[in-house]
Write an enzyme that holds these catalytic residues in place. Structure first.
Site, PDB file in Angstrom:
ATOM      1  N   CYS A 259       0.817  -1.224   0.000  1.00 58.18           N
ATOM      2  CA  CYS A 259       0.000   0.000   0.000  1.00 58.18           C
ATOM      3  C   CYS A 259       0.849   1.272   0.000  1.00 58.18           C
ATOM      4  CB  CYS A 259      -0.987  -0.012   1.166  1.00 58.18           C
ATOM      5  SG  CYS A 259      -0.283   0.182   2.816  1.00 58.18           S
ATOM      6  N   HIS A 307      -2.735   1.262   6.813  1.00 62.71           N
ATOM      7  CA  HIS A 307      -3.118   1.217   5.394  1.00 62.71           C
ATOM      8  C   HIS A 307      -3.297   2.620   4.837  1.00 62.71           C
ATOM      9  CE1 HIS A 307      -4.454  -0.697   1.745  1.00 62.71           C
ATOM     10  NE2 HIS A 307      -5.473   0.138   1.692  1.00 62.71           N
ATOM     11  N   HIS A 319      -5.874   2.076  -4.465  1.00 59.63           N
ATOM     12  CA  HIS A 319      -4.893   1.541  -3.511  1.00 59.63           C
ATOM     13  C   HIS A 319      -4.459   0.133  -3.868  1.00 59.63           C
ATOM     14  CE1 HIS A 319      -7.933  -0.771  -0.742  1.00 59.63           C
ATOM     15  NE2 HIS A 319      -8.387  -0.713  -1.965  1.00 59.63           N
TER      16      HIS A 319
END
Length: 345
Positions: A259, A307, A319
């Site tokens: 990420c 995240h 993402h």
């Protein structure tokens, strides 16, 4: 006449054999019970457990990324310090050589200046204090001694700082190894769960995932939210060019990403250097509420901020979700953890 013989007793050998056979039978029964197949988890249950493990692996991945970045930073700092210490030692040697030349010149001119004692003293500070008090040194020699003192103090400080950095580096390397093992352990456990599925279930799961990835990488309605800035627009466009690339822990592109690897790579294409981990990226700009988000802003999820993605508009983000998925669009409400805040770089 009836016989009154005593019934024949079984031999000791026969008793032993019977006893052993009975024990073996009990043991086999116990083993059979232990070996009885446990209730098999269904495909959806396995997927739920695997997804949770992947989330935990991503959490550990971001800690791993942070430790790796810290290790690289420390290595550069230590290298700089060690180069400075080496140069400082050369400067100090030159200063001492210069002071020695002054003493030699005085000797040749007819006398030995007390400054020669400097080379026999383990404490130049103490010698300078005494010599200055007795007015035994020339102005040039006093200046040379002060320079030596100052450089020695600097070197002592630099050496101490380098020693502390080396200790910190050793601890960081230990943390890095531990986080890597944690990630690998979570992924291995997830794979074992997946291996319990039948070939038909695995195929069905793969089909579902492929369908989800295809739909999530196609252009979605992003609304009319403008970009936060020219850099944010450039970063978002770069991230869009990576749609469909697989998630791999620790990866920064361009074959695969995690990420924070995606967000740092995307912003690098816009000329902006971001820290490596999601948590560190929270300090890259101004914090925003959900209503303030514009395309290209960083968005952070979960209480521990493990995240990060790029805001895509209309409640969507772009993402790299987790192992088993690809770079894609997704609703902010289906990430699996709460939205914490956004950051405008």
């Amino acid at each position: 006449m009836a016989s009154h013989r005593r019934p024949k007793q079984p031999s000791r050998t026969r008793v032993t054999v019977l006893t052993t056979a009975a024990a073996a039978a009990v043991a086999l029964s116990a083993n059979a019970a232990d070996a009885a197949p446990r209730e098999k988890l269904g495909k959806d249950e396995v997927k739920a457990k695997v997804d949770k493990l992947y989330e935990q692996a991503e959490q550990a991945t971001e800690k791993y990324n942070g430790a790796k970045e810290k290790q690289q930073k420390l290595q550069k700092e230590i290298s700089t310090l060690q180069d400075g210490v080496a140069r400082g030692q050369q400067d100090l040697n030159k200063l001492r050589d210069g002071l020695g030349s002054l003493a030699t010149a005085q000797y040749r001119s007819g006398g030995i200046d007390p400054s020669v004692q400097l080379f026999l003293s383990s404490d130049p500070d103490d010698f300078l204090d005494k010599a200055s008090t007795l007015d035994q040194l020339s102005g040039q020699q006093v200046e040379a001694l002060k320079k030596i003192q100052d450089r020695q103090r600097e070197l002592t400080q630099e050496r101490a700082e380098a020693t502390e950095k080396l200790k910190d580096l050793a601890a960081t390397r230990t943390e890095l190894g531990a986080k890597k093992k944690e990630v690998q352990s979570k992924l291995a456990t997830a794979q074992k769960l997946l291996n319990t599925l039948t070939a038909k279930e695995k195929a069905a799961l793969a089909t579902e995932q492929a369908r989800a990835d295809r739909s999530a990488t196609q252009r979605v309605d992003l609304g009319d939210a403008g970009s936060a800035s020219g850099r944010a627009s450039a970063a978002f466009a770069a991230a869009q060019s990576q749609l469909g690339k697989p998630y791999v822990y620790g990866a920064t592109g361009t074959a695969s990403y995690d990420c924070s690897g995606l967000t740092s790579w995307a912003y690098a294409q816009a000329g902006v250097s971001l820290p490596r981990s999601s948590e560190a990226q929270t300090g890259a700009g101004t914090r925003l509420t959900r209503s303030q988000l514009q395309v290209g802003d960083l968005v952070f999820f979960f209480n521990d901020l493990h995240h990060v993605g790029l805001y895509a508009g209309n409640g969507q983000i772009l993402h790299a979700p987790r192992t088993g998925t690809v770079v894609r669009y997704e609703s902010m409400d289906t990430i699996g953890g709460p939205f914490m805040f956004g950051v405008r770089v």
